[in-house]
Design a protein around this motif. Structure first.
Motif, mmCIF file in Angstrom:
data_model
loop_
_atom_site.group_PDB
_atom_site.id
_atom_site.type_symbol
_atom_site.label_atom_id
_atom_site.label_comp_id
_atom_site.label_asym_id
_atom_site.label_seq_id
_atom_site.Cartn_x
_atom_site.Cartn_y
_atom_site.Cartn_z
ATOM 1 N N GLU A 137 -13.020 2.740 13.636
ATOM 2 C CA GLU A 137 -13.183 3.377 12.323
ATOM 3 C C GLU A 137 -12.251 4.558 12.121
ATOM 4 O O GLU A 137 -11.871 4.880 10.995
ATOM 5 C CB GLU A 137 -14.629 3.858 12.141
ATOM 6 N N ASP A 138 -11.895 5.243 13.213
ATOM 7 C CA ASP A 138 -11.073 6.444 13.088
ATOM 8 C C ASP A 138 -9.738 6.173 12.403
ATOM 9 O O ASP A 138 -9.149 7.064 11.780
ATOM 10 C CB ASP A 138 -10.808 7.050 14.470
ATOM 11 N N LYS A 139 -9.277 4.935 12.495
ATOM 12 C CA LYS A 139 -7.990 4.590 11.887
ATOM 13 C C LYS A 139 -8.052 4.624 10.363
ATOM 14 O O LYS A 139 -7.020 4.793 9.704
ATOM 15 C CB LYS A 139 -7.548 3.197 12.351
ATOM 16 N N PHE A 140 -9.241 4.460 9.793
ATOM 17 C CA PHE A 140 -9.355 4.495 8.331
ATOM 18 C C PHE A 140 -8.923 5.856 7.796
ATOM 19 O O PHE A 140 -8.081 5.952 6.904
ATOM 20 C CB PHE A 140 -10.788 4.192 7.886
ATOM 21 N N ARG A 141 -9.540 6.904 8.330
ATOM 22 C CA ARG A 141 -9.198 8.232 7.812
ATOM 23 C C ARG A 141 -7.759 8.611 8.157
ATOM 24 O O ARG A 141 -7.108 9.360 7.420
ATOM 25 C CB ARG A 141 -10.186 9.283 8.302
ATOM 26 N N GLU A 142 -7.251 8.078 9.287
ATOM 27 C CA GLU A 142 -5.845 8.334 9.629
ATOM 28 C C GLU A 142 -4.924 7.708 8.596
ATOM 29 O O GLU A 142 -3.955 8.336 8.145
ATOM 30 C CB GLU A 142 -5.529 7.782 11.012
ATOM 31 N N PHE A 143 -5.230 6.461 8.191
ATOM 32 C CA PHE A 143 -4.408 5.804 7.167
ATOM 33 C C PHE A 143 -4.514 6.534 5.831
ATOM 34 O O PHE A 143 -3.496 6.771 5.165
ATOM 35 C CB PHE A 143 -4.829 4.351 6.990
ATOM 36 N N PHE A 144 -5.733 6.885 5.422
ATOM 37 C CA PHE A 144 -5.905 7.584 4.144
ATOM 38 C C PHE A 144 -5.169 8.924 4.152
ATOM 39 O O PHE A 144 -4.631 9.353 3.125
ATOM 40 C CB PHE A 144 -7.383 7.810 3.861
ATOM 41 N N ASP A 145 -5.140 9.575 5.306
ATOM 42 C CA ASP A 145 -4.445 10.857 5.406
ATOM 43 C C ASP A 145 -2.930 10.661 5.324
ATOM 44 O O ASP A 145 -2.239 11.399 4.613
ATOM 45 C CB ASP A 145 -4.823 11.542 6.717
ATOM 46 N N ARG A 146 -2.423 9.648 6.026
ATOM 47 C CA ARG A 146 -0.978 9.399 5.998
ATOM 48 C C ARG A 146 -0.519 8.990 4.599
ATOM 49 O O ARG A 146 0.475 9.514 4.089
ATOM 50 C CB ARG A 146 -0.615 8.297 7.000
ATOM 51 N N TYR A 147 -1.243 8.045 4.004
ATOM 52 C CA TYR A 147 -0.843 7.579 2.675
ATOM 53 C C TYR A 147 -1.063 8.677 1.636
ATOM 54 O O TYR A 147 -0.263 8.813 0.702
ATOM 55 C CB TYR A 147 -1.632 6.327 2.303
ATOM 56 N N GLY A 148 -2.118 9.462 1.807
ATOM 57 C CA GLY A 148 -2.400 10.544 0.869
ATOM 58 C C GLY A 148 -1.431 11.697 0.967
ATOM 59 O O GLY A 148 -1.444 12.598 0.125
ATOM 60 N N SER A 149 -0.577 11.670 1.992
ATOM 61 C CA SER A 149 0.421 12.723 2.185
ATOM 62 C C SER A 149 1.836 12.230 1.915
ATOM 63 O O SER A 149 2.808 12.910 2.259
ATOM 64 C CB SER A 149 0.333 13.258 3.624
ATOM 65 N N SER A 150 1.945 11.039 1.335
ATOM 66 C CA SER A 150 3.270 10.435 1.142
ATOM 67 C C SER A 150 3.450 9.946 -0.290
ATOM 68 O O SER A 150 2.528 10.025 -1.112
ATOM 69 C CB SER A 150 3.456 9.274 2.119
ATOM 70 N N ILE A 151 4.621 9.424 -0.563
ATOM 71 C CA ILE A 151 4.935 8.922 -1.900
ATOM 72 C C ILE A 151 4.121 7.658 -2.163
ATOM 73 O O ILE A 151 4.193 6.702 -1.382
ATOM 74 C CB ILE A 151 6.436 8.618 -2.036
ATOM 75 N N PRO A 152 3.335 7.629 -3.228
ATOM 76 C CA PRO A 152 2.479 6.466 -3.481
ATOM 77 C C PRO A 152 3.275 5.190 -3.720
ATOM 78 O O PRO A 152 4.421 5.229 -4.163
ATOM 79 C CB PRO A 152 1.689 6.876 -4.728
ATOM 80 N N ILE A 153 2.647 4.074 -3.410
ATOM 81 C CA ILE A 153 3.180 2.717 -3.558
ATOM 82 C C ILE A 153 4.318 2.466 -2.568
ATOM 83 O O ILE A 153 4.242 1.560 -1.731
ATOM 84 C CB ILE A 153 3.638 2.418 -5.000
ATOM 85 N N VAL A 154 5.357 3.284 -2.632
ATOM 86 C CA VAL A 154 6.534 3.093 -1.770
ATOM 87 C C VAL A 154 6.154 3.162 -0.297
ATOM 88 O O VAL A 154 6.652 2.382 0.527
ATOM 89 C CB VAL A 154 7.610 4.153 -2.096
ATOM 90 N N MET A 155 5.254 4.087 0.061
ATOM 91 C CA MET A 155 4.919 4.332 1.462
ATOM 92 C C MET A 155 3.634 3.641 1.902
ATOM 93 O O MET A 155 3.106 3.933 2.980
ATOM 94 C CB MET A 155 4.804 5.847 1.692
ATOM 95 N N PHE A 156 3.123 2.730 1.091
ATOM 96 C CA PHE A 156 1.842 2.086 1.392
ATOM 97 C C PHE A 156 1.896 1.323 2.725
ATOM 98 O O PHE A 156 1.106 1.569 3.639
ATOM 99 C CB PHE A 156 1.473 1.143 0.244
ATOM 100 N N ASN A 157 2.838 0.403 2.854
ATOM 101 C CA ASN A 157 2.944 -0.385 4.086
ATOM 102 C C ASN A 157 3.479 0.444 5.243
ATOM 103 O O ASN A 157 3.108 0.206 6.403
ATOM 104 C CB ASN A 157 3.828 -1.608 3.871
ATOM 105 N N PHE A 158 4.338 1.402 4.951
ATOM 106 C CA PHE A 158 4.858 2.272 6.013
ATOM 107 C C PHE A 158 3.724 3.074 6.635
ATOM 108 O O PHE A 158 3.686 3.264 7.859
ATOM 109 C CB PHE A 158 5.929 3.205 5.456
#
Length: 311
Positions: free
Chosen positions: A244-265
């Protein structure tokens, strides 16, 4: 005679005008009365985390919603890595609609009082208040998660500039369906049996949904429920495989980056693979799990979704 007719007609038109004016005054009075009565019937309960607005007729249900929100709040915060204070929550009766609504732009949650039937959410709904509260609060915490450099455009231009808002539907609903299903083994759509059985039937027919179909539901069953079904099952797989810890890690990474463009990255940074590759891994997992699946009963039709007059 003509003067008499004109006088009678004038009297009649004056009478109609008076009635019309009285009707308008009465209607205005009625509107004001209803609005005032409705305004004075609303109550408020406040905690450090929630401000709940409700009609006094639904006080008992508002307290149950608040109790559920407070009890499951740490779970939602752990899943999303986000925390909020004084969130406005509106408890209201809008008829026989079993649903809720989260507005991350204006930072509020609407919870509707009417509970669902078993045919809507399946048998896994022990408490409508608990399921709905947790589901909608996870939405708010997830979608409003912002970090890093993206805090600047959010501060300058408002809540429209939150990267997690620009997530695919199966992500938005997947995390909430997963979260609601962690309340107990007998609550939530992942514990009902319907979602897993539907995926199993797709495996049996060798028609496993592609990630594209999950993102853009075609005009076929299960229609818009696909983002809940596939998203919830996919997030369940990710939790079992990566934690489960990976969920908040992903939300944090994506929430700190350029939307759409950085989704898969952001997915690659978190899981070591793109969502497309992770989806293929999930597909193989389900094929292995349901390779011997067989449905009981006799299939009556190969066409359509709802079919009537089978006799």
């Amino acid at each position: 005679m003509e003067d008499g007719h004109r006088k009678t007609w004038k009297t009649f038109t004056n009478h109609i005008q008076n009635i019309s004016q009285l009707s308008i005054y009465y209607l205005l009075f009625l509107i004001v009365f209803i609005l005032c009565n409705s305004a004075f019937s609303w109550e408020v309960i406040k905690t450090d985390y929630f401000t709940v607005f409700y009609d006094r007729e639904y006080e008992w249900q508002a307290k149950k919603f608040l109790q559920s929100l407070e009890y499951y709040r740490p779970k939602a915060e752990k899943l999303t890595g986000n925390i909020k204070y004084h969130t406005p929550v509106i408890v209201e009766d809008i008829g026989t609609t079993s649903n809720g609504m989260t507005d991350p732009i204006f930072n509020r949650i609407n919870l509707f009082t009417y509970p669902p039937s078993a045919s809507v959410l399946g048998a896994g709904t022990q408490s409508w208040e608990a399921t709905l509260s947790l589901h909608e609060y996870i939405h708010l915490l997830h979608l409003s998660k912002v970090g890093g450099i993206m805090k600047v455009p959010k501060a300058l231009f408002g809540n429209l500039f939150m990267p997690n808002l620009f997530s695919l539907g199966w992500v938005v609903e997947g995390i909430t369906v997963y979260g609601e299903s962690q309340i107990s083994p007998y609550q939530g759509r992942l514990n009902d049996g319907y979602y897993s059985s539907y995926v199993a039937s797709r495996v049996k027919d060798d028609r496993f949904p592609s990630i594209l179909k999950a993102a853009y539901p075609p005009m076929e069953y299960p229609y818009l429920d696909g983002i809940y079904n596939y998203g919830g099952m996919f997030f369940d797989y990710l939790a079992k495989t990566y934690g489960e810890d990976k969920f908040r890690e992903f939300f944090d990474r994506y929430g700190s980056s350029i939307p759409i463009v950085m989704f898969n990255f952001s997915a690659k940074q978190t899981y070591g693979a793109s969502f497309k590759d992770l989806w293929k891994d999930w597909q193989q997992y389900e094929y292995d799990r349901f390779k011997d699946f067989d449905m009981e009963g006799k299939k009556l039709t190969d066409n359509g979704w709802y079919t009537f007059d089978l006799a």
